[in-house]
Motif scaffolding. Structure first.
Motif, mmCIF file in Angstrom:
data_model
loop_
_atom_site.group_PDB
_atom_site.id
_atom_site.type_symbol
_atom_site.label_atom_id
_atom_site.label_comp_id
_atom_site.label_asym_id
_atom_site.label_seq_id
_atom_site.Cartn_x
_atom_site.Cartn_y
_atom_site.Cartn_z
ATOM 1 N N CYS A 1 -3.987 8.367 -2.474
ATOM 2 C CA CYS A 1 -4.832 7.647 -1.506
ATOM 3 C C CYS A 1 -5.879 6.808 -2.217
ATOM 4 C CB CYS A 1 -5.507 8.652 -0.572
ATOM 5 S SG CYS A 1 -4.379 9.505 0.556
ATOM 6 N N TYR A 2 -6.540 7.407 -3.187
ATOM 7 C CA TYR A 2 -7.535 6.656 -3.964
ATOM 8 C C TYR A 2 -6.899 5.460 -4.672
ATOM 9 C CZ TYR A 2 -11.644 9.740 -3.662
ATOM 10 O OH TYR A 2 -12.747 10.429 -3.246
ATOM 11 N N SER A 3 -5.662 5.628 -5.136
ATOM 12 C CA SER A 3 -5.004 4.574 -5.915
ATOM 13 C C SER A 3 -4.766 3.320 -5.095
ATOM 14 C CB SER A 3 -3.684 5.086 -6.494
ATOM 15 O OG SER A 3 -3.910 6.095 -7.449
ATOM 16 N N VAL A 4 -4.553 3.480 -3.797
ATOM 17 C CA VAL A 4 -4.410 2.308 -2.936
ATOM 18 C C VAL A 4 -5.706 1.497 -2.968
ATOM 19 C CG1 VAL A 4 -4.036 1.494 -0.584
ATOM 20 C CG2 VAL A 4 -2.726 3.448 -1.451
ATOM 21 N N ILE A 5 -6.837 2.205 -2.891
ATOM 22 C CA ILE A 5 -8.143 1.538 -2.900
ATOM 23 C C ILE A 5 -8.426 0.917 -4.268
ATOM 24 C CG2 ILE A 5 -10.629 1.873 -2.623
ATOM 25 C CD1 ILE A 5 -9.943 4.254 -0.775
ATOM 26 N N THR A 6 -8.251 1.697 -5.335
ATOM 27 C CA THR A 6 -8.586 1.187 -6.673
ATOM 28 C C THR A 6 -7.654 0.056 -7.091
ATOM 29 O OG1 THR A 6 -7.224 2.926 -7.716
ATOM 30 C CG2 THR A 6 -9.571 3.377 -7.422
ATOM 31 N N SER A 7 -6.400 0.110 -6.662
ATOM 32 C CA SER A 7 -5.474 -0.965 -7.011
ATOM 33 C C SER A 7 -5.865 -2.266 -6.320
ATOM 34 C CB SER A 7 -4.037 -0.579 -6.637
ATOM 35 O OG SER A 7 -3.589 0.516 -7.403
ATOM 36 N N CYS A 8 -6.306 -2.163 -5.084
ATOM 37 C CA CYS A 8 -6.769 -3.360 -4.383
ATOM 38 C C CYS A 8 -8.031 -3.911 -5.045
ATOM 39 C CB CYS A 8 -7.036 -3.037 -2.914
ATOM 40 S SG CYS A 8 -5.537 -2.801 -1.929
ATOM 41 N N TRP B 1 0.831 -1.213 0.000
ATOM 42 C CA TRP B 1 0.000 0.000 0.000
ATOM 43 C C TRP B 1 0.860 1.256 0.000
ATOM 44 C CZ3 TRP B 1 -3.403 -2.224 4.519
ATOM 45 C CH2 TRP B 1 -4.225 -3.232 3.998
ATOM 46 N N ALA B 2 1.955 1.221 0.756
ATOM 47 C CA ALA B 2 2.843 2.382 0.812
ATOM 48 C C ALA B 2 3.495 2.631 -0.550
ATOM 49 C CB ALA B 2 3.919 2.169 1.884
ATOM 50 N N ILE B 3 3.919 1.548 -1.210
ATOM 51 C CA ILE B 3 4.539 1.684 -2.546
ATOM 52 C C ILE B 3 3.538 2.242 -3.541
ATOM 53 C CG2 ILE B 3 5.515 0.392 -4.475
ATOM 54 C CD1 ILE B 3 6.715 -1.534 -2.396
ATOM 55 N N LEU B 4 2.312 1.720 -3.510
ATOM 56 C CA LEU B 4 1.274 2.209 -4.422
ATOM 57 C C LEU B 4 0.984 3.683 -4.171
ATOM 58 C CD1 LEU B 4 -1.198 -0.826 -4.251
ATOM 59 C CD2 LEU B 4 0.097 -0.114 -6.268
ATOM 60 N N PHE B 5 0.863 4.058 -2.915
ATOM 61 C CA PHE B 5 0.565 5.452 -2.568
ATOM 62 C C PHE B 5 1.666 6.388 -3.054
ATOM 63 C CE2 PHE B 5 1.446 8.892 0.471
ATOM 64 C CZ PHE B 5 0.303 9.660 0.284
ATOM 65 N N ILE B 6 2.906 6.037 -2.792
ATOM 66 C CA ILE B 6 4.027 6.901 -3.182
ATOM 67 C C ILE B 6 4.146 6.983 -4.703
ATOM 68 C CG2 ILE B 6 6.543 7.134 -3.128
ATOM 69 C CD1 ILE B 6 6.429 5.834 -0.323
#
Length: 335
Positions: free
Chosen positions: A294-301, A276-281
């Motif tokens: 922040c949204y990308s963590v959710i949409t990626s999951c 999640w940290a890697i996706l967020f950054i």
């Protein structure tokens, strides 16, 4: 005066998206190269776009057709039958085409011959943070392995109908799109290559692609994409690659880590937190927005879990229970 056919016939299937069609037609009107016609196929919409199309009377060569709902694949086939162009260009109705698109495509075709081409998709600056996050989750190397159109993956790139061009004579010889409800564009790309025709990635012919605008509709889309992969594997033996199975591995791995975190130690969630940290950054830097990150963590999951669970459920229903035409959310896919 000799009647010369246009270079491209742009074919747009539409289902209840008049506002987006207007944006798409405006972007076509702004093209540097004007050697194309536009064909809009209304696929049984309850909210039609014919009034929107009339705004372009006299300024954009277009033809509007209405047909009973049969899905985007059959709507594209219908449009292809009406087309006069040497090449068929397929765009989704939620796309915006950059002004240089046609010019870049013609340049590529002049430089090296091919029968099928496609390009990548990007997010427009005007898109919402959620739309940009969905774009990130569908195009990032972390989440998709880069299979949707970039230089590093050009050898395994299969054009999709949000951005696809094909010679009309080849389209007719292949027989057009199948009646698959989902995955029909990849199925078509497979058929073209299996027919011995060449396919290329046009790096400069990319589009802005809005995709779904809610998390619920995005989940339905990727879930059915996972199911479609099983159908594609049955139709095209040998097409299944490790990258297609990774979301299913991720999905089952998440379940395992969650169970172990409950039964043994919360530290079993550390790999997920790191991801999640890697996706967020990565997303925050690429999209230049912490909110999008922040949204990308959710949409990626959602992208990984949705595709992975759809893949596993599709395998069970298609390969084990032998359901030949299994899909999900047929009645409320767009809700």
């Amino acid at each position: 005066m000799e009647n010369i056919s246009p270079k491209f016939s742009v074919i747009i299937p539409v289902y209840n998206r008049p506002q987006e069609v207007e944006e798409l037609l405006e972007s076509l009107l702004a093209q540097h190269t004007k050697d194309f016609e536009t064909i809009i196929v209304e696929d049984g919409s309850s909210v039609k776009c014919d009034d929107v199309c009339r705004k372009f009377d006299g300024i954009l060569p277009y033809r509007y057709f209405y047909k009973e709902n049969g899905g985007p694949a059959l709507a594209r086939n219908y449009g292809a039958e009406k087309a006069n162009g040497e090449w068929l260009l397929f765009f989704d109705s939620d796309c915006i085409i950059p002004p240089h698109y046609m010019e870049a495509a013609i340049g590529e075709l002049v430089n090296r011959e091919c029968q099928l081409f496609g390009g990548a998709d990007k997010s427009h600056p005007s898109f919402t943070p959620l739309q940009k996050a969905i774009d990130y989750s569908m195009t990032s190397f972390i989440t998709t392995g880069g299979i949707r159109g970039n230089k590093r993956s050009a050898d395994k790139f299969y054009p999709r109908t949000f951005n696809m061009g094909i010679r009309k004579d080849v389209f007719m010889e292949i027989g057009g799109f199948s009646d698959m409800r989902f995955g029909e564009d990849v199925d078509f790309s497979y058929k073209v290559k299996e027919g011995g025709y060449s396919s290329r990635l046009f790096e400069q012919s990319w589009v802005y692609h809005k995709r779904r605008n809610t998390l619920r509709s995005f989940f339905k889309q990727v879930f059915n994409s996972g199911i479609a992969r099983i159908h594609l594997t049955k139709r095209h033996p040998g097409s299944l690659k490790p990258v297609h199975m990774l979301p299913a591995v991720f999905f089952t791995g998440c379940i395992f880590l969650a169970v172990m975190a409950i039964l043994v130690s919360i530290w079993f969630l550390a790999p997920l937190v790191l991801l999640w940290a890697i996706l967020f950054i990565d997303s925050s830097l690429r999209k230049k927005s912490v909110v999008t990150g922040c949204y990308s963590v959710i949409t990626s999951c959602i992208q990984l879990w949705g595709y992975g669970s759809g893949f596993l459920i599709g395998w069970w229903n298609i390969c084990v229970l032998k359901k030949r035409r299994y899909v999900a959310f047929v009645e409320n896919f767009y809700k």
